[in-house]
Design an enzyme around this catalytic site. Structure first.
Site, short mmCIF file in Angstrom:
data_model
loop_
_atom_site.label_atom_id
_atom_site.label_comp_id
_atom_site.label_asym_id
_atom_site.label_seq_id
_atom_site.Cartn_x
_atom_site.Cartn_y
_atom_site.Cartn_z
CG ASP A 25 0.47 -6.63 -2.51
OD1 ASP A 25 -0.49 -6.05 -3.05
OD2 ASP A 25 0.49 -6.89 -1.30
CG LEU A 26 2.80 -3.43 -8.22
CD1 LEU A 26 3.14 -3.16 -9.68
CD2 LEU A 26 3.77 -2.70 -7.31
CD GLU A 27 -2.13 -2.94 -1.46
OE1 GLU A 27 -2.70 -2.03 -0.84
OE2 GLU A 27 -1.59 -3.89 -0.89
CB ALA B 22 -0.93 0.00 1.20
#
Length: 138
Positions: free
Chosen positions: A136-138, A102
């Site tokens: 995990d690119l938000e 995040a």
């Protein structure tokens, strides 16, 4: 970057991810590299043995970049952390380094930035013995 030799897992927040292997399904989980009152820090080699794939959160871009990645274990020194990765490997488990999260924006706007991203990630993977990366690119 189609030449990566390492496995890549893509995580979608909110979904449970299981992959099937010959011995049965893998249980995949994130291990967080910080202390939180609601989820205290545990040593990597103390992760519940039911998890066969552990995704270490997070490698993040160094301050001032969106592509030059770094990772520093929070609760132990680098040599101990690498040894803990080795302990998990000896148990037949996989350990991935997760990028993003995040708080991190990863952006590659040129060939130079792409090359530095790849070099910095390979350095992290080789230093700690990770089996690959999780995105995990938000």
């Amino acid at each position: 970057m189609s030449h990566l030799r390492y496995p890549v897992a893509i995580s979608i927040v909110g979904l449970t991810t299981l992959s099937v292997r010959a011995q049965g399904p893998d249980l995949i989980g994130y291990w967080h590299n910080w202390n939180d009152a609601s989820a205290p820090y545990i040593q990597l080699d103390q992760v519940d043995s039911r998890y066969s794939i552990i995704e270490v959160a997070f490698a993040e871009p160094q301050v001032g970049t969106t592509y030059d990645m770094s990772f520093t274990p929070s609760g132990t020194d680098a040599a101990t952390f690498a040894a803990q990765v080795g302990t998990l490997h000896a148990q037949g488990r996989k350990v991935l380094i997760s990028i993003g999260g995040a708080n991190a924006t990863v952006q590659l706007n040129s060939d130079v930035q792409r090359d530095q991203f790849v070099a910095s990630m390979l350095s992290i993977i080789n230093t700690f013995g990770f089996d690959g990366i999780d995105i995990d690119l938000e």
